[in-house]
Structure formats: C-alpha cells, structure tokens
Design an enzyme around this catalytic site. Sequence first.
Site, mmCIF file in Angstrom:
data_model
loop_
_atom_site.group_PDB
_atom_site.id
_atom_site.type_symbol
_atom_site.label_atom_id
_atom_site.label_comp_id
_atom_site.label_asym_id
_atom_site.label_seq_id
_atom_site.Cartn_x
_atom_site.Cartn_y
_atom_site.Cartn_z
ATOM 1 N N THR A 31 34.604 49.605 31.628
ATOM 2 C CA THR A 31 33.590 48.834 30.914
ATOM 3 C C THR A 31 32.215 49.147 31.499
ATOM 4 O OG1 THR A 31 35.076 47.049 30.284
ATOM 5 C CG2 THR A 31 32.747 46.491 30.460
ATOM 6 N N HIS A 184 45.661 47.721 25.676
ATOM 7 C CA HIS A 184 45.204 47.087 26.915
ATOM 8 C C HIS A 184 46.020 45.816 27.159
ATOM 9 C CE1 HIS A 184 42.883 45.946 30.258
ATOM 10 N NE2 HIS A 184 41.656 45.965 29.753
ATOM 11 N N ASN A 187 44.732 43.407 33.443
ATOM 12 C CA ASN A 187 43.466 42.864 33.930
ATOM 13 C C ASN A 187 43.117 41.461 33.432
ATOM 14 O OD1 ASN A 187 43.285 45.977 33.836
ATOM 15 N ND2 ASN A 187 41.808 45.394 35.380
ATOM 16 N N TYR A 189 43.544 40.003 30.411
ATOM 17 C CA TYR A 189 43.136 39.799 29.023
ATOM 18 C C TYR A 189 44.335 39.344 28.184
ATOM 19 C CZ TYR A 189 38.969 41.791 30.991
ATOM 20 O OH TYR A 189 37.879 41.994 31.806
ATOM 21 N N ASN A 244 40.701 37.865 37.107
ATOM 22 C CA ASN A 244 40.678 36.871 36.038
ATOM 23 C C ASN A 244 41.756 35.796 36.206
ATOM 24 O OD1 ASN A 244 38.411 37.671 34.535
ATOM 25 N ND2 ASN A 244 39.580 39.297 33.517
#
Length: 375
Positions: A31, A184, A187, A189, A244
């Site tokens: 990102t 994805h 991480n 999400y 996260n």
Amino acid sequence: MSNDNPQDVLFETFKLGNLALPNRVLMSPLTRSRSSQPGDVPNDMNAEYYQQRASAGLIISEATQVSPQGKGYAFTPGIHSKEQIAGWKKVTDAVHHSGGRIHLQLWHVGRISHTDLQPDGRKPVAPSAIAPEGAKTYVSADSGMVDIAEPRALETDEIAGIVEQFRTGAENAKAAGFDGVEVHAANGYLLDQFLKSGSNHRTDEYGGSAENRAKLTLMVTQAAIDVWGKENVGIRVSPTGSFNAMYDEDPLETYTVLAKHLNDLGVAYIEVVEDSFQGNHANGRPESVIDAIQANFKGRYIANGAYTAEEARRRISAGRCDLVTFGRPFIANPDLPERFRQDAPLNEWDDSTFYGGDAKGYTDYPALAEQKATA
C-alpha cells in the site's frame, strides 16, 4: 562477491500458473496511497512506479478495494469503476511494455475502515461487531491516524453480495489487462477477519469451526477462479500476524483446513506472510504452520516477511518455499533483482514516505545504473 552465476536459485526461471517468471524475486503487495482523488483512480505516477519495478519475477499490486464498502484508507486505489479500470490499464501497459508481469490484489478491508470512508457514512462491516483494539486508519491527507470504531456484523444473507464484489473486481482486473489476481486474505482485513477465531464469533454457517470460518475465503477464491481460471489465481494469508488486532486460537488447525481446500480448488499459489514488522504472534517464522500448509497444498508456496537475498536462497534451496516476495527493499530499489544478482548495496528506504505524498520516496529512488553513471 558477485552472484552472477547460473546456479543462483534466485535467478532460475520458474513456472507459476500460466506465467514464465525470469526469476524468483517477486514484488510484494505494498500500500502506497497515491491514487488520484476523487475516485481512487490509478495515475501516470503509479504507472511509472510499477514500470520501474518490472524486472521482478512477478509484481503483486498494492491492495485494491473491490467496492466502495471495501475501502479503509484514504488514497488507496479501487477496481470497481470505469475510471479505475482505465487507470490500471495504464499501469499494466507500462509493466508489460517493460517485459514485466503483474497480478492485482483484490481487497475488502472489512472492519478496518471509518464511517468517513464508507458510502453514506455507514458503519464498516465485519464477521462480528468487534472493534479492533488499537487499530487505526487515515481518512484524509491531514487527518492523521484515527481510531476505528465498532463495526456491524454482516447478516448471513449479505455474504453472497461480498462474494460478488470480489467477482466483479476479478472481472475488472481482466479488463484492466492484469495477468492474474491475488485474493487478499491476510493482515487483518475482511477475509482474515472471517478466518481467525479472535475476530469471528458468528454462530451461523460462517462461524465456529475452522471449516465454517474458511467458507467465505473459499467462496471468494472460487469466484476469482470462475473469472480467471485456477492457474491465474493466488491467495495471501498471514497465519500468525497480529496487525490490526488479529489472533487465532489454533493457526495450525485453521490453516491446515484452509490449505486442504485451496489445494482442492487448485489455485496457483499461496503467499504466506511468515513474519512482519507490523506484528507477529510467532517467535520468528511459524515453522509448524509452514509445514502444515506445505503438507496440504501442492501448488506453489511464496514466502514473505523480512527476507534478505541470502535467507531467500537458503530457504528455497532447503525446500521451505518456491519463491519470495520482497516489500520494503523493492520500495527503495526499483532494480532489486539486479542488485541481488550483483550483490550490490541496497538503497535505504524512507518510511516517512511509505503512505501518501508525491514522487518523493516513490519514483525517485535511483537504479544501480543511474548511481554508477553519476558516481
């Protein structure tokens, strides 16, 4: 010493799905938050950035939201509008013009968002209404990092719509000229939130057992296969990542189950975040989880996380992985494979320019040939 030797495993050609890779030095999804606003549209500067790094065996693009609901940070690109498709076409054309290969990473952030980033100011969605303690995002260029509030739990009848968001993203990636897609599921999400027991407290068919928690990820992966064919689809996971506010009670069981099902689907590769500067529950690389994934998944295993060239060589040679993705070294070294080949010094990265901004810390890192020319 020079590594310009035909026996260097990093520079063996490699077959990955339908792609013939010139080396095993892959670019990790990163990102960078530099898409054009409004509209989250990839631009000419993005195309230059990726083109500079086209010597990677494969580029995996930065995470790209499959819908307005899937957005979690300011200035990240999407793949759900005509303008975004056209912007990404500039990128893929530039990479292909320089002989490179590029997959698009399909992304839905789930709870890692903010009402200011969501359509009509709605709450972000998640498997369960659990706020990720300590997780933050940024909603504008001058907002700074802001806390993430409690999300709302997706209703069971909304799950099919999430799958369709990913399917549309996969279709749009094809229209934009990519060579394949990566799902994805890492991480912290949305898909990772469903996979891990710490964030998934559901009591319907998408919660509870590892089999149930894996369902959404497998449905999304199948949707990508429906569009691209299994040989052009990969997936990213982070079994022991803590970024996260993520945690799983039994990653060995969870990722054994997932690996078996991904093997049945026949995807080309699993990219595993083994270690991360953003946080990892394992002490170093989670070798037992790596063993379990490799025992149950017969496709290509791509390793990620704080690798040096030498460690990549060692672990490839020892059969611990097939390929390696490099993140921060690729940010600062657009010609990273050539530097590895020559055992040349690496540029240092400037982490203050990782997210947002202009060309500084993005397209202005020099290649080795430029440095030698001005020395």
